[in-house]
Structures are given as C-alpha cells and as structure tokens.
Design a protein around this motif. Sequence first.
Motif, mmCIF file in Angstrom:
data_model
loop_
_atom_site.group_PDB
_atom_site.id
_atom_site.type_symbol
_atom_site.label_atom_id
_atom_site.label_comp_id
_atom_site.label_asym_id
_atom_site.label_seq_id
_atom_site.Cartn_x
_atom_site.Cartn_y
_atom_site.Cartn_z
ATOM 1 N N LYS A 386 -4.682 -8.695 5.315
ATOM 2 C CA LYS A 386 -3.822 -7.995 4.370
ATOM 3 C C LYS A 386 -2.530 -8.770 4.126
ATOM 4 O O LYS A 386 -2.066 -8.893 2.981
ATOM 5 C CB LYS A 386 -3.511 -6.590 4.912
ATOM 6 N N ARG A 387 -1.967 -9.330 5.183
ATOM 7 C CA ARG A 387 -0.731 -10.087 5.035
ATOM 8 C C ARG A 387 -0.975 -11.400 4.280
ATOM 9 O O ARG A 387 -0.130 -11.849 3.519
ATOM 10 C CB ARG A 387 -0.136 -10.375 6.418
ATOM 11 N N ALA A 390 -1.083 -10.539 0.660
ATOM 12 C CA ALA A 390 0.265 -10.241 0.166
ATOM 13 C C ALA A 390 1.082 -11.520 -0.009
ATOM 14 O O ALA A 390 1.823 -11.671 -0.990
ATOM 15 C CB ALA A 390 0.971 -9.278 1.122
ATOM 16 N N ARG A 394 2.705 -13.118 -3.444
ATOM 17 C CA ARG A 394 4.115 -13.492 -3.590
ATOM 18 C C ARG A 394 4.258 -14.909 -4.092
ATOM 19 O O ARG A 394 5.106 -15.203 -4.941
ATOM 20 C CB ARG A 394 4.833 -13.346 -2.247
ATOM 21 N N ASP A 408 6.727 -1.408 2.427
ATOM 22 C CA ASP A 408 5.792 -2.048 3.354
ATOM 23 C C ASP A 408 6.313 -2.012 4.781
ATOM 24 O O ASP A 408 5.535 -1.900 5.738
ATOM 25 C CB ASP A 408 5.544 -3.510 2.930
ATOM 26 N N ASP A 511 -0.245 -3.386 -9.210
ATOM 27 C CA ASP A 511 -0.507 -4.243 -8.047
ATOM 28 C C ASP A 511 -1.992 -4.587 -7.899
ATOM 29 O O ASP A 511 -2.527 -4.672 -6.789
ATOM 30 C CB ASP A 511 -0.003 -3.583 -6.756
#
Length: 522
Positions: A386-387, A390, A394, A408, A511
Amino acid sequence: MNKFSEFKIQGELWAEVMADGPTRALQIRDQRNTTDASSVAESRVDDAKYTVEVAVAGFGVSVVDAKLEEVMYATILDLSTTYRITKTDYEFELKIGKLQVDNQSEKGPEVVLGPDLTKAVGRPSIHLSMVKSRVYKEMAYYKILALFIREMDLDLEETFIMRLLDAAQNVVDSSTITVPEEKTEDLRSSGFKQLKFLRRENTMADRVYFEVLQLHPIVVNLSFYGTGAMMQRASTEGGGLSYNPMFAAMKALGVVVTNIDRAPIALNALALERPFATQQELLSVIRKHYRSQLITQLYKLVGSFEFLGNPVGLVNNLGTGFQDFFYEPAQGAMKSPSDFAKGMSKGSLSLFKNSTYGLFNAASKITGSMSKSLVQLSGDEDYIKKRQDAQSARVKAKQTNISKERNDLATEASDGLMGIFAKPLAGAREGGATGFLSGLGKGLLGAVVKPTAGLMDLTSMAAEGVRDTTKSTEDVLKRVRPPRVNLGDGILRHYDARSAHGCDAMRRLRDGEWKEHRDIGF
C-alpha cells in the motif's frame, strides 16, 4: 621552413607534416588536383548542386507488454534533416526538436526522459552537423563533425524498470530466430579464426581524417526512485525470505540507499583537432574519454542520495542563489541606477528561492527516507504494498496533498493499534503457536512503525509543500499523450485519443477509484 616531412600515402595522395604554431599539422594533398585545399576553401560559395530537405512533425514508438498494457511511449518531435552536395563537399545536418520518453504505467514519474525546460531554451534536443570533402576521393576527409545534446532529465522508477525488462524478456522468449548449432560448431572446430585469408590489414583507405571533431558537453540530471519491488520479487521467489528480519533490514537499507534525487551527471566536451586514425581507434578514444568522465562523476551519485538530503543539490541551489545575488546587481550597475535596483531585486529573489528550495528539499528527502526504511522493517506485506503504491502516486503527481497525508496518519495510527490484536490472531490461524508469536511480534512492531512512518510522511510533505512554492509549474514536462486503452479482452486496438483522454480522467478522479472503467468511447 615550416615543413617537417612529406610522404606518399596511396595513389596520388601525399601527406605533409607542417608546423602550425606550437603543434604539428597533417596536410593531405591530391596531386591530380591542381587546386590545393586552401584555395578551394577560399573560392567556395553557395554552389550547391543538389539539396534534399526532409521535415517531419513527429512520430512515436509504443511499447506494449504481454498483457497488452502500454508500458512506454517514446516520441521524436520537429525532426528535420538537410543533405546538400556542393562542388567540394557533402553536407549533412540533423535536428531533433524534442526527444521524450513517457512512462505509460500507473506508477512512477510520467516522463522518464526529456529536456530540461530551464536550460538551452529554443535549442533542439539533438543537433548533428557534418561536412565531408569531395576533393579527396581516396580517403574519408571530414572538415567538421559536431554533436550537441541538450541537457536532459532522466527519472527512473524501480517498478517501471521491472515492467520494461519483463516486456523485453517476453520479446526474447517469443523470438523464433535461432542459430544452427551444427554450423557454429563446424566453424569453431575448423579454427576459422586462424585462417589468414579472413584477416584484413588496415589500409590508408580505412582511416578517417577530421579537421575538427567536436562532441559538446552532455549533462543528465539522474533521479531514481526505489520501491523495494525487486527485493520483494526476490523474496517471493526465494521461498519466504521476507519473513526473515535480516532480509527485511536489507530491503529497508536498499530502498533508502538507492533513491537518487537529480544527480547532475556532467560529461565534459571532447574536441579533437586533425585526428587521423581508423574508426576503431577513434571509437576507443571516445569510449575512454566518457569512461573517465563517468568515473569522476560517481561522487555526485553518492552526494545525491535522498537519505543524505541530496547535499550536491543543496550546494548547487545555494551556489546559484549567491551567484545571482552578486551578479545581477553588478550587471545592472554597469547600465544605470534603475537597472541596479532591478538587479538587486532579481538577485535577492533568486537567493531566497534557491535557498528555500535547497533547504526544504533536503529536509523532505531525509524524513521521507527515514519513513521508507521504517515501512520495510514493519514486516507487513500488505502495508508495504500500500505504501509503495502511495509513493508511486506521489512521484507521478509531483504535488503535495497535506490533508490526505493527515488523514493517512490517523488511519495508520489506528491500523497499528488494531494490528496488536489482528496480527496474532491471523498468525495463529495460519501457523498455530509459532504463527501466533510471529504475528504478535509484527503487531507490536507495526504499532510503533506505522504511526511513526505516517508522522514522518506528514513532515516530509509539509517540507515539500514549502519547497514547491519556489518553483514554476511551467517548467514541468507532461506526457505527450495519455496511455493506450486496454479493455482486457486480449485485443490490441488502434490508439483512440478520445477514449485515452476519457480513461485518463477516470484514473485521476477520486484517487483512482474509477480507474477500472475503461469502456469509455467503445
């Protein structure tokens, strides 16, 4: 007397070694031509016999993987070539207005390779010019060969590289071109390398002569974003090594160290006057030059690591700011008092912008690197994935969203606390008592790691927000076109701009919640 020696090369070609100031010069003379090279050059006017000019607005190459998902799109825009034949020369010129390579996947930066929009404005990305003499027909005599490459930005992301390599591997695996083994073995056993009639000695006709060979400086601003995807694949294929704490520490260290932020790789120009050698010898000289230049630039890679705060970038930004602070007023003072005031204002603004950008960029990189290392140590594969997604989002967006990071942080704090109970239960269901203890360790570690990583992300995003206020949004490259639409039915369709723009808009809304709606326009 300036002539040192004179000797015959081949046929009616003669060479003279003469003094040209402090250096020795080689002059080639054709006895059959009564007019020497200098008089020919003086009498040369615009006497083109034939001229061919080709101009192309642009073309692109799309790379698609085995799943028919577009991975990369490379474009060449404003291509122009000119070929001219005069009484004495062959002239060739090539200009590429813009060279750009786009990342068409959903992760990583949108533009992989493109020109730096703040440098060499108005100049082409690539400019090649060459003039070959027609006077000396028995040898390759070039009056000039010059190559200019505009300063480029190269932004690589680990997931994009893996997808590109996978696509290349699929092409290799599906290739039907094979080399007959029996013929290879026959040649090898016959000792064909020892056969003298296959050897060919170098002659004067194999040599080339340049009055000037000019390769201009090459500057590439290299960035690399590590996500741990390669280490993740290695752990999956290695039979569960990701559960090993030592392996997790190695992954954390790898993700942090490999991140590079705009390392300015600058290769100096190579200028050769009157080289007379074979093509292999010239290529060897060029390779040695660039190899030595790359070695001298290695310190910039180390100095651009994100976990160090990109000290090379910080020094460059501060240096530019202080240079403008003193240079702009000095230039204005040479004209008038009003220009001095304008220069003072311009220099002060440059110092403020570059100092702010450098300092806050360093702060954001350090805190961001610490956050990435903590995430890898958590041992929670779902959380790590998940990170990674993300982080890729970014990098692609190249903009900050403080409110999202604040939400978050709250989510990660609650997930960390819930993991104290959820991880042991999940581990007990899968591995009994051993799984329970392993899950308890992951839960306790996640309760500390997740909120801390979220807090560091929030700090990093705040620093990036301040940093981004000092740079212009006009200097950011955009994709040439949105990615090709793939409906997932195994059919590779022609590119449709309307559907591509529609699907791209759906990817960006909410998103990415509607990114799977791909049937727009079909």
